[in-house]
Design an enzyme around this catalytic site. Sequence first.
Site, mmCIF file in Angstrom:
data_model
loop_
_atom_site.group_PDB
_atom_site.id
_atom_site.type_symbol
_atom_site.label_atom_id
_atom_site.label_comp_id
_atom_site.label_asym_id
_atom_site.label_seq_id
_atom_site.Cartn_x
_atom_site.Cartn_y
_atom_site.Cartn_z
ATOM 1 N N HIS A 137 0.865 -0.675 -0.241
ATOM 2 C CA HIS A 137 0.325 0.082 0.410
ATOM 3 C C HIS A 137 0.805 1.498 -0.137
ATOM 4 C CE1 HIS A 137 -3.564 1.762 0.313
ATOM 5 N NE2 HIS A 137 -4.465 1.239 0.668
ATOM 6 N N ASP A 358 -9.608 -8.856 -17.062
ATOM 7 C CA ASP A 358 -9.423 -9.882 -18.116
ATOM 8 C C ASP A 358 -7.858 -10.197 -18.351
ATOM 9 O OD1 ASP A 358 -9.312 -12.263 -19.785
ATOM 10 O OD2 ASP A 358 -10.782 -10.797 -20.906
#
Length: 423
Positions: A137, A358
């Site tokens: 992060h 995808d």
Amino acid sequence: MEIAAECEHRMEPVLVTPSQPTPAHTLYLSNLDDQCLLRFSVEYLFRYYPLAGRLGPGDDGKLVVDCNAEGALFGEGFLPGLTADEFLRWSATPHESWRKLLRGGSKPQSLIGVPPLVVQVTRLGCGGTILCTAISHCLCDGIGAAQFLHAWARVARFEAADHHVAPFHDRCVLRPRCPPRVAFEHPEYVTNSVPSGGDPAATPSLFFGPLAPVSLTFTGAHVQRHRCVQWLEDCTSFEALAAHVWRAWVRSLGPPSDLRVKLLFTVDIRRRVNPGLPEGYYGNGFVLACAKSTAGQLAAPSGEHHAARLVRAAKEMIDDDYVRSTVDLLELRRDAMPDLSASLVISAWTRMGLEDLDIGAGRPVHVGPLTSETYCLFLPVVDDPRGVTALVSVPEAAAERLEDGFLHGLELDDMHDVENDEQ
């Protein structure tokens, strides 16, 4: 769902290094990147070469990224005794055993020298695949991580490079002012005071302890219902749902009516600072907004409207001046942590497009975290672009009350359409 079978690792994980030389330098991290709150990995190529580096201490004690091309960690696992249907049947709430799906993804004692990017692909017995990633992060916020993942997916699909958004690596656009000037109260970093007559030892116990995850999916129609209440007509979907969840959370815990409770939620600052952050900026580009109220006001019959107004007001506070003041506060208080003593923290994953990711095998059938944390996540709903799944962990004794609170006021057969909006 607990994964009872052991995830088989048939080979040691490997470090994947850049295929071409990358710039060798240290990358400055802004105070929004470097704050103590973010020193963990989010568990979920157009040359994002800092992700192949390592975090380390800088000259002034701040973290920097040594862009040394040591590589990202990649592993492969096998769960031949588990099918995708079995996994999906219990995928609403994560389980600690899911950590088997990310080898090397357990929380390290220190971020120093640890690969900031860890990936595991797990093959299921039915031929399905689970893709897990952990990304530091300190290097990316949720939008930045999604930007990287989509860039990776486009490369995997052999799309032309001119479709990519070039990553913007420089974090100096969020340097503190000289001298720093903290111009706001910043209640997100101010600890709550105990109510009159309250027991400081007992009050925190309402909010901590063994946690149980609670999950409920709100369809677009559910969200619209809250937006269409007379006082909430001009609310965004986020404001209405955040108000509903905050109120349900407070009512499930039953704190003293005069206890001040907070809602902390992330606000994207990319278009709120002047000038806006450059296109492709993938560092931490958010600050925390803070709404606060007494528990009694939230639990009252008019609490939904009250909460929604507070959420909107907190969000509208975030402008260029507030962001610069936050950066300066973190410069003066390097160890500053948000006040979590009586606070619900919401992080929205619903505007990142992860449900459309995808990598060459089609869109995912489930998107979510590897484990359930103490903050609340708003997750996208596959095949319902306007739906939101709220996932939040509360002390076990409050879990059933929270489920009831989530359902309060919803008409589950109300399925009319709803227009999308921005947070």
